[in-house]
Design a protein around this motif. Structure first.
Motif, PDB file in Angstrom:
ATOM      1  N   UNK A  62       6.695 -11.810   8.092  1.00 26.30           N
ATOM      2  CA  UNK A  62       8.371 -11.555   7.582  1.00 26.30           C
ATOM      3  C   UNK A  62       9.258 -12.543   7.239  1.00 26.30           C
ATOM      4  N   UNK A  63       9.215 -13.422   8.142  1.00 28.02           N
ATOM      5  CA  UNK A  63      10.263 -15.211   7.955  1.00 28.02           C
ATOM      6  C   UNK A  63       9.649 -15.211   6.881  1.00 28.02           C
ATOM      7  N   UNK A  88       4.231  -9.436  -1.730  1.00 29.73           N
ATOM      8  CA  UNK A  88       3.811 -10.315  -0.347  1.00 29.73           C
ATOM      9  C   UNK A  88       5.003  -9.511   0.742  1.00 29.73           C
ATOM     10  N   UNK A  89       6.453 -10.192   0.130  1.00 30.42           N
ATOM     11  CA  UNK A  89       7.684  -9.546   1.671  1.00 30.42           C
ATOM     12  C   UNK A  89       6.888  -7.896   1.293  1.00 30.42           C
ATOM     13  N   UNK A  90       6.673  -7.230  -0.011  1.00 33.56           N
ATOM     14  CA  UNK A  90       6.848  -5.907   1.042  1.00 33.56           C
ATOM     15  C   UNK A  90       5.686  -5.276   1.620  1.00 33.56           C
ATOM     16  N   UNK A  91       4.408  -6.651   1.606  1.00 33.50           N
ATOM     17  CA  UNK A  91       3.308  -5.782   1.860  1.00 33.50           C
ATOM     18  C   UNK A  91       3.467  -6.439   3.871  1.00 33.50           C
ATOM     19  N   UNK A  98      16.199  -5.680   1.161  1.00 31.72           N
ATOM     20  CA  UNK A  98      16.488  -7.609   2.065  1.00 31.72           C
ATOM     21  C   UNK A  98      16.497  -8.198   1.181  1.00 31.72           C
ATOM     22  N   UNK A  99      15.118  -7.459   0.028  1.00 26.68           N
ATOM     23  CA  UNK A  99      15.203  -8.365  -0.950  1.00 26.68           C
ATOM     24  C   UNK A  99      16.367  -8.623  -1.977  1.00 26.68           C
ATOM     25  N   UNK A 125       9.001  -5.805  -9.913  1.00 28.10           N
ATOM     26  CA  UNK A 125       7.836  -5.130  -8.788  1.00 28.10           C
ATOM     27  C   UNK A 125       7.943  -3.964  -8.356  1.00 28.10           C
ATOM     28  N   UNK A 126       8.911  -3.710  -8.556  1.00 27.75           N
ATOM     29  CA  UNK A 126       9.187  -2.468  -7.864  1.00 27.75           C
ATOM     30  C   UNK A 126       9.459  -0.789  -8.861  1.00 27.75           C
ATOM     31  N   UNK A 127       9.157  -1.586  -9.512  1.00 30.81           N
ATOM     32  CA  UNK A 127       9.180  -0.400 -10.812  1.00 30.81           C
ATOM     33  C   UNK A 127       7.413  -0.155 -10.751  1.00 30.81           C
ATOM     34  N   UNK A 128       7.131  -1.313 -10.698  1.00 30.18           N
ATOM     35  CA  UNK A 128       5.835  -1.607 -10.904  1.00 30.18           C
ATOM     36  C   UNK A 128       4.921  -0.446  -9.739  1.00 30.18           C
ATOM     37  N   UNK A 129       4.874  -1.300  -8.521  1.00 27.41           N
ATOM     38  CA  UNK A 129       4.548  -0.238  -7.226  1.00 27.41           C
ATOM     39  C   UNK A 129       5.015   1.495  -6.887  1.00 27.41           C
ATOM     40  N   UNK A 130       6.117   1.518  -7.942  1.00 33.86           N
ATOM     41  CA  UNK A 130       6.378   2.749  -7.588  1.00 33.86           C
ATOM     42  C   UNK A 130       5.040   3.559  -8.796  1.00 33.86           C
ATOM     43  N   UNK A 131       5.220   3.109  -9.910  1.00 32.44           N
ATOM     44  CA  UNK A 131       4.421   4.296 -11.248  1.00 32.44           C
ATOM     45  C   UNK A 131       2.244   3.688 -10.267  1.00 32.44           C
TER      46      UNK A 131
END
Length: 138
Positions: A62-63, A88-91, A98-99, A125-131
């Motif tokens: 995470x760090x 990766x950060x979300x993973x 935080x991002x 990235x957020x929109x793609x993950x949501x989709x």
């Protein structure tokens, strides 16, 4: 990752394991895209950043991803790599909020254009993950 160093494991094996844990398919796609033009460079990506650096003790994943997101945002010119590391950060447990804060912080040190580029990349990235999440049948 740092607690899972295996004796006798090569840098390449350790790097592949680390990349799979951190980036999943996104990291594999980067490496696969190099197969026909620079397969040795793909191995270097496994060995050095993931087999040597990400696998070191001292920082958790995470760090490490927070630091990587900050650095890539500050560069302002590494959008494809930033996309992979936002994923990766979300993973590894970095939150969307935080991002966003990391990228806003970079405006102080790298300027508003770099922070804006980072924020727009994160938004993608957020929109793609949501989709993707909405497309998965339940």
């Amino acid at each position: 990752m740092q607690d899972k160093l295996n004796a006798g494991e090569t840098r390449l094996e350790r790097g592949k394991r680390a990349l799979a844990e951190i980036d999943g398919a996104a990291g594999e796609n980067v490496v696969a895209a190099l197969a026909d033009i620079a397969p040795d460079f793909a191995n270097y990506l496994f060995e050095f950043p993931f087999g040597d650096i990400y696998s070191r003790p001292g920082l958790d994943l995470r760090a490490r991803e927070i630091a990587t997101i900050a650095a890539l945002t500050a560069m302002g010119t590494a959008t494809p790599q930033l996309k992979v590391h936002v994923e990766a950060g979300l993973n590894v447990g970095v939150t969307k909020d935080e991002i966003i804060e990391i990228m806003m912080q970079m405006a102080v040190y790298a300027g508003f254009p770099a922070a804006l580029n980072g924020l727009f990349t994160a938004k993608e990235v957020f929109a793609s993950r949501l989709a993707d999440e909405q497309a998965v049948p339940t």
